[in-house]
Design a protein around this motif. Sequence first.
Motif, PDB file in Angstrom:
ATOM      1  N   VAL A 116       0.652  -1.204  -0.011  1.00 21.68           N
ATOM      2  CA  VAL A 116       0.054   0.137   0.000  1.00 21.68           C
ATOM      3  C   VAL A 116       1.156   1.245  -0.014  1.00 21.68           C
ATOM      4  O   VAL A 116       1.692   1.291   0.758  1.00 21.68           O
ATOM      5  CB  VAL A 116      -0.960   0.022   1.280  1.00 21.68           C
ATOM      6  N   HIS A 117       0.573   2.053  -0.916  1.00 24.18           N
ATOM      7  CA  HIS A 117       1.214   3.296  -0.772  1.00 24.18           C
ATOM      8  C   HIS A 117       0.753   4.441   0.164  1.00 24.18           C
ATOM      9  O   HIS A 117      -0.516   4.805  -0.043  1.00 24.18           O
ATOM     10  CB  HIS A 117       1.453   3.981  -2.136  1.00 24.18           C
ATOM     11  N   GLU A 118       1.449   4.719   0.899  1.00 29.84           N
ATOM     12  CA  GLU A 118       0.936   5.844   1.922  1.00 29.84           C
ATOM     13  C   GLU A 118       1.638   7.059   1.551  1.00 29.84           C
ATOM     14  O   GLU A 118       2.683   7.490   1.082  1.00 29.84           O
ATOM     15  CB  GLU A 118       1.457   5.372   3.381  1.00 29.84           C
ATOM     16  N   LYS A 119       0.461   8.148   1.865  1.00 30.32           N
ATOM     17  CA  LYS A 119       0.807   9.623   1.426  1.00 30.32           C
ATOM     18  C   LYS A 119       1.958  10.005   2.349  1.00 30.32           C
ATOM     19  O   LYS A 119       2.805  10.900   1.840  1.00 30.32           O
ATOM     20  CB  LYS A 119      -0.400  10.380   1.644  1.00 30.32           C
ATOM     21  N   VAL A 120       2.019   9.866   3.586  1.00 31.00           N
ATOM     22  CA  VAL A 120       2.903  10.383   4.571  1.00 31.00           C
ATOM     23  C   VAL A 120       3.819   9.254   5.309  1.00 31.00           C
ATOM     24  O   VAL A 120       3.062   8.251   6.102  1.00 31.00           O
ATOM     25  CB  VAL A 120       2.264  11.370   5.706  1.00 31.00           C
ATOM     26  N   ARG A 121       4.953   9.459   5.287  1.00 29.74           N
ATOM     27  CA  ARG A 121       5.963   8.432   5.597  1.00 29.74           C
ATOM     28  C   ARG A 121       6.890   9.085   6.427  1.00 29.74           C
ATOM     29  O   ARG A 121       7.690  10.060   5.858  1.00 29.74           O
ATOM     30  CB  ARG A 121       6.536   7.298   4.604  1.00 29.74           C
ATOM     31  N   THR A 122       7.247   8.935   7.621  1.00 23.70           N
ATOM     32  CA  THR A 122       8.288   9.362   8.345  1.00 23.70           C
ATOM     33  C   THR A 122       9.417   8.602   8.385  1.00 23.70           C
ATOM     34  O   THR A 122       9.582   7.268   8.806  1.00 23.70           O
ATOM     35  CB  THR A 122       8.019   9.631   9.835  1.00 23.70           C
ATOM     36  N   ASN A 123      10.584   9.050   7.678  1.00 20.94           N
ATOM     37  CA  ASN A 123      11.748   8.368   8.002  1.00 20.94           C
ATOM     38  C   ASN A 123      13.083   9.323   8.162  1.00 20.94           C
ATOM     39  O   ASN A 123      13.787   9.659   7.258  1.00 20.94           O
ATOM     40  CB  ASN A 123      12.042   7.776   6.364  1.00 20.94           C
ATOM     41  N   TYR A 124      12.907   9.678   9.497  1.00 16.92           N
ATOM     42  CA  TYR A 124      13.777  10.597   9.905  1.00 16.92           C
ATOM     43  C   TYR A 124      14.109  10.455  11.498  1.00 16.92           C
ATOM     44  O   TYR A 124      13.270   9.454  12.144  1.00 16.92           O
ATOM     45  CB  TYR A 124      13.465  11.924   9.669  1.00 16.92           C
ATOM     46  N   CYS A 125      15.155  10.951  12.022  1.00 20.80           N
ATOM     47  CA  CYS A 125      15.507  10.635  13.307  1.00 20.80           C
ATOM     48  C   CYS A 125      14.867  11.931  14.156  1.00 20.80           C
ATOM     49  O   CYS A 125      14.949  12.989  13.814  1.00 20.80           O
ATOM     50  CB  CYS A 125      16.903  10.442  13.616  1.00 20.80           C
ATOM     51  N   THR A 126      14.499  11.453  15.393  1.00 27.45           N
ATOM     52  CA  THR A 126      14.352  12.584  16.434  1.00 27.45           C
ATOM     53  C   THR A 126      15.254  12.508  17.777  1.00 27.45           C
ATOM     54  O   THR A 126      15.201  13.298  18.289  1.00 27.45           O
ATOM     55  CB  THR A 126      13.044  12.431  17.081  1.00 27.45           C
ATOM     56  N   LYS A 127      16.227  11.538  17.413  1.00 27.13           N
ATOM     57  CA  LYS A 127      17.184  11.570  18.674  1.00 27.13           C
ATOM     58  C   LYS A 127      18.525  11.629  17.839  1.00 27.13           C
ATOM     59  O   LYS A 127      18.515  11.763  16.748  1.00 27.13           O
ATOM     60  CB  LYS A 127      17.166  10.075  19.085  1.00 27.13           C
ATOM     61  N   PRO A 128      19.908  11.854  18.731  1.00 22.65           N
ATOM     62  CA  PRO A 128      21.116  11.638  18.063  1.00 22.65           C
ATOM     63  C   PRO A 128      21.074  10.514  17.083  1.00 22.65           C
ATOM     64  O   PRO A 128      20.740   9.276  17.414  1.00 22.65           O
ATOM     65  CB  PRO A 128      21.980  11.718  19.217  1.00 22.65           C
ATOM     66  N   GLN A 129      21.671  10.492  16.092  1.00 25.98           N
ATOM     67  CA  GLN A 129      22.087   9.716  15.159  1.00 25.98           C
ATOM     68  C   GLN A 129      23.405   8.902  15.108  1.00 25.98           C
ATOM     69  O   GLN A 129      24.374   9.627  15.191  1.00 25.98           O
ATOM     70  CB  GLN A 129      21.617  10.335  13.432  1.00 25.98           C
ATOM     71  N   LYS A 130      23.148   7.795  14.645  1.00 24.92           N
ATOM     72  CA  LYS A 130      24.340   6.789  14.569  1.00 24.92           C
ATOM     73  C   LYS A 130      24.424   6.297  13.364  1.00 24.92           C
ATOM     74  O   LYS A 130      23.217   5.599  12.736  1.00 24.92           O
ATOM     75  CB  LYS A 130      24.612   5.736  15.500  1.00 24.92           C
ATOM     76  N   LEU A 131      25.339   6.067  12.410  1.00 20.87           N
ATOM     77  CA  LEU A 131      25.346   5.354  11.013  1.00 20.87           C
ATOM     78  C   LEU A 131      25.830   4.145  11.152  1.00 20.87           C
ATOM     79  O   LEU A 131      26.719   3.655  11.827  1.00 20.87           O
ATOM     80  CB  LEU A 131      26.216   6.284   9.955  1.00 20.87           C
ATOM     81  N   CYS A 132      25.102   3.162  10.262  1.00 27.98           N
ATOM     82  CA  CYS A 132      25.291   1.784  10.368  1.00 27.98           C
ATOM     83  C   CYS A 132      25.566   1.327   9.202  1.00 27.98           C
ATOM     84  O   CYS A 132      24.673   1.346   8.291  1.00 27.98           O
ATOM     85  CB  CYS A 132      24.254   0.991  11.069  1.00 27.98           C
ATOM     86  N   ASN A 133      26.607   0.938   8.613  1.00 32.59           N
ATOM     87  CA  ASN A 133      27.065   0.668   7.116  1.00 32.59           C
ATOM     88  C   ASN A 133      27.228  -1.026   7.271  1.00 32.59           C
ATOM     89  O   ASN A 133      28.203  -1.333   7.946  1.00 32.59           O
ATOM     90  CB  ASN A 133      28.227   1.343   6.659  1.00 32.59           C
ATOM     91  N   MET A 134      26.295  -1.552   6.782  1.00 35.46           N
ATOM     92  CA  MET A 134      26.437  -3.113   6.634  1.00 35.46           C
ATOM     93  C   MET A 134      27.022  -3.870   5.717  1.00 35.46           C
ATOM     94  O   MET A 134      26.738  -3.117   4.245  1.00 35.46           O
ATOM     95  CB  MET A 134      24.942  -3.822   7.070  1.00 35.46           C
TER      96      MET A 134
END
Length: 134
Positions: A116-134
């Motif tokens: 299902v295509h949703e109109k609003v999608r949150t894909n951001y951080c509200t806390k301090p961010q750490k990067l994970c490169n797998m």
Amino acid sequence: MSPFFMMSLLFGLTFGQTASICAPSEYTIHVEKRECAYCLAINTTICAGFCMTRDSNGKKLLLKSALSQNVCTYKEMLYQTALIPGCPHHTIPYYSYPVAISCKCGKCNTDYSDCVHEKVRTNYCTKPQKLCNM
């Protein structure tokens, strides 16, 4: 029928799916848990692209199964697990996510895809961010 029409029809039926552009694409998932101190940014691959579809003019005459549209979906995938940093001991600090190996145009499988295509999608951080490169 004219030979040109027949050749055009045959060409379209034979090579129609080759016009589809469905392939693994880089994507960043942001993962947070309420109990954990950090947000984790995970670089992964998802299936994205364009799949040829056909819109029938006779929708009322066809079965519903004949009307389903193809979507860009997983052909092969694997799951990886990341550790979310800054979690207390009583919290499970792991997050599993899909990694697209190869993709195909096909019917959407709700067992492992959001169809299902949703109109609003949150894909951001509200806390301090750490990067994970797998």
